[in-house]
Structure formats: structure tokens, C-alpha cells
Scaffold this active site. Structure first.
Site, short mmCIF file in Angstrom:
data_model
loop_
_atom_site.label_atom_id
_atom_site.label_comp_id
_atom_site.label_asym_id
_atom_site.label_seq_id
_atom_site.Cartn_x
_atom_site.Cartn_y
_atom_site.Cartn_z
CG ASN A 1 2.36 4.10 6.53
OD1 ASN A 1 3.53 3.70 6.48
ND2 ASN A 1 1.50 3.67 7.43
CD GLU B 1 -2.84 0.85 2.58
OE1 GLU B 1 -3.25 -0.30 2.91
OE2 GLU B 1 -3.10 1.88 3.22
CG ASP C 1 -1.60 4.55 2.85
OD1 ASP C 1 -2.21 3.99 1.94
OD2 ASP C 1 -1.40 4.05 3.98
NE ARG D 1 5.75 3.91 15.47
CZ ARG D 1 5.46 4.17 14.19
NH1 ARG D 1 5.43 5.41 13.76
NH2 ARG D 1 5.20 3.20 13.37
CD GLU E 1 -4.44 7.46 5.75
OE1 GLU E 1 -5.52 6.90 5.72
OE2 GLU E 1 -3.62 7.35 6.67
#
Ligand SMILES: *[C@@H]1O[C@H](CO)[C@@H](O)[C@H](O)[C@H]1NC(C)=O
Length: 290
Positions: free
Chosen positions: A126, A107, A109, A277, A111
Site C-alpha cells: 500500500n 507511508e 507498506d 469499491r 505486509e
């Protein structure tokens, strides 16, 4: 008008990929939504207007809406012009992305995260490969994306995925699978073009602190000028042979400098530098991308 849609249909079919691209490349009046896409959800909230030149997606309390391309593509150049939800768009997410099917899907992206009136939109990008994403980069926009149409583009070929805003590269995701990093890259699963407006008030705006103001509904985003110049098929070798300028496109020195400047001026989040993260250090492609 009669020949434009037919031309794009030919492109979409992937017949004479490269020859047709030359013709399509300069044409800003691209395809026809009636011929190129299906509105797949939203129960009438997605509308094709102006004889197929304009498509609006709307969202209210009960539903958003979305569409997808009839064709799927393995590699290509994908341009879409968008005018985002004006005014108070907090909680809304407007999308333009490419995706294959299934749990191991790839995918790419774009957004667009809405905001309260007068507050800036965020462009969120992404890349998923073989079902794994988590490679977010976010940017501020250097214009008001709700006032006019602006062009958002993806070039996807065996070596690069480049994201552009009005022709300015903002992200270059490179194929490092062959190098030590061994990060999978989308090379074999054909993708469709998708677009949607949906409700993500839990997280979209200022981390979910600013909720959707439903009294402002319906929220409407407009799309036009979808140009998908890709290889419509799933045979990677045939698509590579069919070629097309996009297959070999990469940033030259000037493009790399533009990218560097766009990152320096507008990037507000990069997963590669998110120490919370990735406490053990950033994912392998981050180190290799330097
Ligand atoms: C919305 O505006 C606020 C304040 O300017 C900003 O911090 C935030 O990043 C903007 N974007 C989103 C998607 O929340």
C-alpha cells in the site's frame, strides 16, 4: 564485523550518501540492529541476536512486538531480509514499512498476511500520501517465505516508489502529481523504517474466517540484513543534490517486462480494478498509470 556496522552507521547518518552507497551496495551483510534500530514495543518479545545480525519479533495472546529505525530518511533504498512465521500463521500480520509522522503522513507498506498451515501467504502492499491510503495491491508468493530468508526492497525517489521481492519488481507507484491526475506523492516528509508482528485475526486470513490458533503461539518472524541507503535528513533539495543511485533509479525496459510478468502471474488483488469499491470509476492514478 567491526567495520561493517560502522559503515552502515555512516550510511544511516547520510554523510557522503552516494560514495558510501557504492560500498554498501554490494554488501549483503548489512547493518547492525543494535546500532540501527530501537525495539519500541512488545515488552521483551522483540530480540536482537547474533551480535546484532538477527532480530526476531514474536507475538502471543497478550501482545505482538515491533521496532523502528533510529534514523529517518527522505528518499532511499531499503532492503530487509525476512523469514516469516512458519506453520500455522493464520491471523498474524508481519510488516516491513516506511512511515512519516502525523495525520497527513506518508507511508510505504509491505505486509505479509499469514495463513493456515500449508496455505499460501499473501504480500499486501500500500502507499499513503498526505494521510490517504487505500491503494492496496496483493500478490501470491512464488516460494515458501517461511523456509528461508528472502529480500524485500523499496526504492523511493522523487518519481517512483518501486517494491521488489528478491530483486523482482512487483509494483511501481509513479509520481503523477505534475500531470493531470494531480495525485499527491511522498516528497517532503522523512520516514523511518518500521517492522512488526501483530494480531489481525479479524481480517487477515481468508477475510477473517480463519482465526488465530493461540495454541500455536508464540508466532515468530525473523529479520536480518537491514540496509537503509538513504538521505538522512528533511531537506529535499539537499537530498536531491546528495544523490545516490536510488535517486534516479527507475525500471528500464527489462525491469518493466519483469514487472508486467510478476503482475500477470502473482497479483491477486488490485484496487484499481475493484469495481465494488470504486463505483464511479477507479482513482485518478489508476488511469494515468497505464
Ligand atoms: C490463504 O489460503 C486460502 C486458500 O488457499 C486463500 O484463498 C487465501 O487467499 C490465502 N491467504 C490469506 C491471507 O487468506
Amino acid at each position: 564485523m567491526a567495520s561493517g556496522p560502522k559503515l552502515m552507521r555512516t550510511v544511516a547518518l547520510g554523510v557522503l550518501c552516494s560514495a558510501v552507497l557504492l560500498l554498501a551496495g554490494g554488501a549483503s551483510a548489512a547493518g547492525n540492529f543494535y546500532q540501527d534500530v530501537d525495539i519500541t514495543w512488545g515488552d521483551g518479545r522483540g530480540k536482537i541476536l547474533d551480535g546484532g545480525q538477527l532480530l526476531t519479533l514474536s507475538m502471543d495472546r497478550s501482545s505482538g512486538s515491533g521496532f523502528q529505525s533510529k534514523n529517518q530518511y527522505l528518499y532511499g533504498r531499503f532492503d530487509m531480509q525476512l523469514k516469516l512465521v512458519p506453520g500455522d500463521s493464520a491471523g498474524t500480520v508481519t510488516t516491513f514499512y516506511l512511515s512519516s509522522q502525523g495525520s497527513q503522513h506518508d507511508e510505504i507498506d509491505f505486509e505479509f498476511l499469514g495463513n493456515a498451515s500449508g496455505e499460501p501467504y499473501t504480500v499486501h502492499t500500500n502507499v499513503y500520501s498526505q494521510g490517504k491510503g487505500g491503494r492496496e495491491q496483493q500478490f501470491r508468493m512464488w516460494f515458501d517465505p517461511t523456509k528461508d530468508f528472502h529480500t524485500y526492497s523499496v526504492v523511493w525517489n522523487p518519481s517512483h516508489i518501486v517494491f521488489y521481492v528478491d530483486g523482482t519488481p512487483i509494483r511501481d507507484f509513479r509520481n503523477l502529481a505534475a500531470s493531470a491526475a494531480g495525485v499527491p506523492f511522498p516528497t517532503s516528509q522523512p520516514m523511518r523504517v518500521y517492522a512488526s508482528v501483530w494480531d489481525a485475526e479479524e481480517w487477515a486470513t481468508q477475510g477473517g474466517r480463519v482465526r488465530t490458533d493461540w495454541s500455536k503461539a508464540p508466532f515468530v518472524a525473523s529479520y536480518r540484513g537491514l540496509a537503509a541507503a538513504g538521505c538522512a535528513g528533511s531537506d529535499a533539495a539537499a537530498c536531491a543534490r546528495a544523490g545516490g543511485a536510488w535517486m534516479f533509479q527507475e525500471l528500464d525496459a527489462a525491469g518493466q517486462e519483469e514487472l508486467r510478468r510478476a503482475r500477470a502471474s502473482y497479483m491477486i488483488y488490485d484496487y484499481c480494478t475493484d469495481k465494488y469499491r470504486f463505483r464511479q470509476g477507479p482513482p485518478p492514478e489508476c488511469a494515468a498509470a497505464k
